[in-house]
Enzyme design. Structure first.
Site: not given
Lengths: 427, 427
Positions: A129, A213, A236, A326-327, A360, A414
């Site tokens: 996507y 989104n 982010s 994240e970063h 990036d 079992e």
């Protein structure tokens, strides 16, 4: 932006509030997405055309459903040569990094004579996507499609909305470079549903990745299990740990490089130097007005920015782990010493000359990374997301005699007599 | 049970129906689970106690919330020695297999002078769900907890419902062996929510794995993203590909070993020998009545069993790939030749002396495997499910000069000026 100091008695509570702040979209979206997904599942292409008319304002039967390979090639050839070289350099470096992620098979026979192993295979079809409009990033095409191609996926189907029929030529060029095999002019939750279930025109895929989104993210979450997905993605984030020896302008630009993404993006600086903290705050204020993305950056920085003064850089590390960002930039002379003490981060950028933005685009590691504290348990996108492992076993009468009786005992305990019998009959 | 033959002109349609048959629980469950999850998130222990009273019929404040380690140890010491040995053998073999799954870190510097790498860390806390009642399997405890322990997870919190307060001592003994660190007397969607969000008594975890009923599976699905989960699990399945040289009783027992799990379980035999197919069908009918699990096995075999006669064993393989089964037995003289042509299966059992049940208990590979055609994109549970990867980068002025300009060009083309500036300032 909030300013905090670990020496403030109220710091603990304020930091916990920062850690727990939710910046993600909410429950109304889930209901809308359920409706869209059910429509596409049940009505296929007709639903897809109707939602595209409604949300993207064009008629697929007029603009065409597919974007043809000839259009990608034309876009690639029409690129400014410097940009074409930059995209190609990025693709080469991303490919080289991801090729090292290919897993190894195993096949051994142990002391009991049992042959055991694991074999990896690529999935057959991936759906990628790519958002349209402002957030139509060619780098996202490379970062999602290249790992699939390196994994050996035969079919890489990209979907991208073309609001009012418009397409970004850079995105087309990136698809050409990255090895996408087909492209569809659709977006939103309806595109995710089409990839997951398939429609008359679009064959279903096995794994769906790529940014989007809140509707796209929620559709992926709802369809997880029908297909594999990369992750649940949120806004982010960047955390910078910097001593006072850095150029305040560099660090301000690093913080703003996340703030400019989205009004919900988060940028946090930890420093052990209060005067440097102030210089960075001032530099952010000066730089922000000069950006074409000023409005977004200012909203994000005001709402979600933070500067935290610590007694030492080391003191910041357990706080970083709680944020699981994240970063993470470690802007100091011996970043390795700090990195050795970090457990939870998506990607780490070490030293004064490694701005997050280099990752990036062209460095090589993937820029699709866990957000919203998910680096506690999740990893960036990799070749493994487009492969799966089959375990295998082979016994002979002797090895079955060695370990079979234990299996019979456990199966009986079992209460599973057919399990026990399937082993016992062979003993 | 349905009988099909690939030589029948209607085979294609009948097989497609078999592939697409949905055997999983449905949408009413989702709403109930949303309510339970929200209650536990908002009201914590009080909600947990109320749901336990309602569904499991005991008062946590009377029976105790935790099951103490002394109880596990007592259960372990009280086991029949043969069973204790069997559990220990299983644990040793599962540990040995999973230790080979530990991933390697990477750290290299490329021709441009860019240092790139990836480092794996264990998650900090895992939650293991183990069903109570009939499906309380000690093997599930081993298969879920051992990979977490091998990964290096410090905290392994097990939850298990104790209907009317009752506990299965085998499950406790398995927890003792497998390295579980705490155990709670809770179950259902409420237990999953407690592990994901944490409550006053129970600290939150990072990843939740383990089998459960439809409510448990749906709670995991809904909370995916808040925590990591192993997978969306459905009813168990076996596909057996067998030539006519097998003992029909062995293969019948193998088919029944899945059918006895659950009324929705699926067992399918492919064979190139019509007479053998009939012998297996007869053997299933004979054996089924002798099982203590006869009712479940008969329901599952009648509703979801299939015997498919093919012209050759090879002809079965593309059909197996369409089913992408959880378990695949290749019962013939040269199973490797068939295995080389299989792409989608969770785990494969090769040769005449490798019944699937040996893999459920003591062979070593994990028995938590993708169901419902998810082997197209998912893998069995492994050490990787309890670890995550941090990528990292380190550049110096020279390497930034080499690749930075391309990043600046791409950032500008994407309309992200702060990204571009954060690199350009350092050039």
């Amino acid at each position: 932006m909030i300013k905090l100091s670990t020496s403030d008695p109220a710091f603990g509570r304020a930091f916990t509030t920062l850690v727990n702040a939710r910046r993600e979209a909410d429950a109304d979206v889930a209901r809308d997405v359920r409706t869209i997904v059910a429509s596409v599942r049940d009505e296929g292409d007709a639903a897809l055309a109707a939602f595209t008319k409604k949300f993207d304002h064009h008629d697929l039967n007029e603009t065409g459903w597919r974007i043809e390979k000839s259009e990608w090639l034309a876009a690639y050839e029409g690129l400014d040569p410097a940009l074409r070289d930059a995209l190609n350099l990025a693709a080469e470096r991303i490919t080289a990094y991801h090729e090292k992620q290919r897993p190894s098979d195993s096949d051994t026979t142990d002391a009991a004579g049992v042959r055991l192993g694991a074999r990896w295979n690529a999935i057959q079809a991936a759906g990628i996507y790519i958002p349209g409009g402002r957030a139509a990033y060619p780098s996202s095409v490379l970062m999602n499609a290249i790992p699939a191609r390196v994994a050996g996926v035969e079919r890489i189907a990209m979907v991208t909305p073309t609001p009012n029929g418009e397409i970004n030529p850079l995105v087309l060029a990136a698809a050409h470079i990255a090895g996408v095999t087909e492209m569809w002019r659709i977006g939103g939750a309806q595109a995710i549903a089409a990839l997951a279930y398939g429609t008359g025109r679009i064959a279903p895929v096995d794994v769906i990745t790529g940014p989007g989104n809140a509707w796209v993210a929620e559709a992926k979450r709802q369809l997880y299990g029908v297909v594999g997905i990369d992750m649940v993605a949120g806004p982010s984030e960047i955390v910078v740990v910097a001593d006072g020896q850095n150029d305040a302008n560099w660090i301000a630009a690093d913080l703003l490089s996340q703030s400019e993404h989205d009004p919900t993006s988060q940028s946090i600086l930890f420093t052990d130097d209060a005067a440097f903290a102030q210089r960075v705050a001032d530099a952010v204020d000066l730089q922000i007005g000069t950006l074409s993305t000023a409005q977004t950056a200012r909203t994000a920085w005001d709402a979600n920015g933070a500067i935290i003064v610590t007694a030492s850089l080391e003191e910041a590390l357990p706080l970083v782990d709680r944020l699981a960002p994240e970063h993470l930039e470690l802007a100091c002379d011996n970043p390795q010493a700090l990195f050795d003490r970090v457990r939870h981060a998506g990607s780490v950028f070490m030293g004064r000359h490694t701005p997050e933005a280099i990752g990036d685009y062209v460095a090589g590691p993937n820029h699709v990374l866990p957000t919203g504290r998910r680096a506690r348990f999740a990893s960036g996108l990799s070749v493994l997301d487009f492969m799966k492992r089959t375990s295998f076993l082979q016994l002979d009468p002797a090895s079955l005699a060695a370990i079979g009786p234990a299996a019979v005992a456990l199966a009986e305990a079992e209460g599973l007599p057919a399990h026990a019998r399937s082993v016992a009959l062979r003993l």
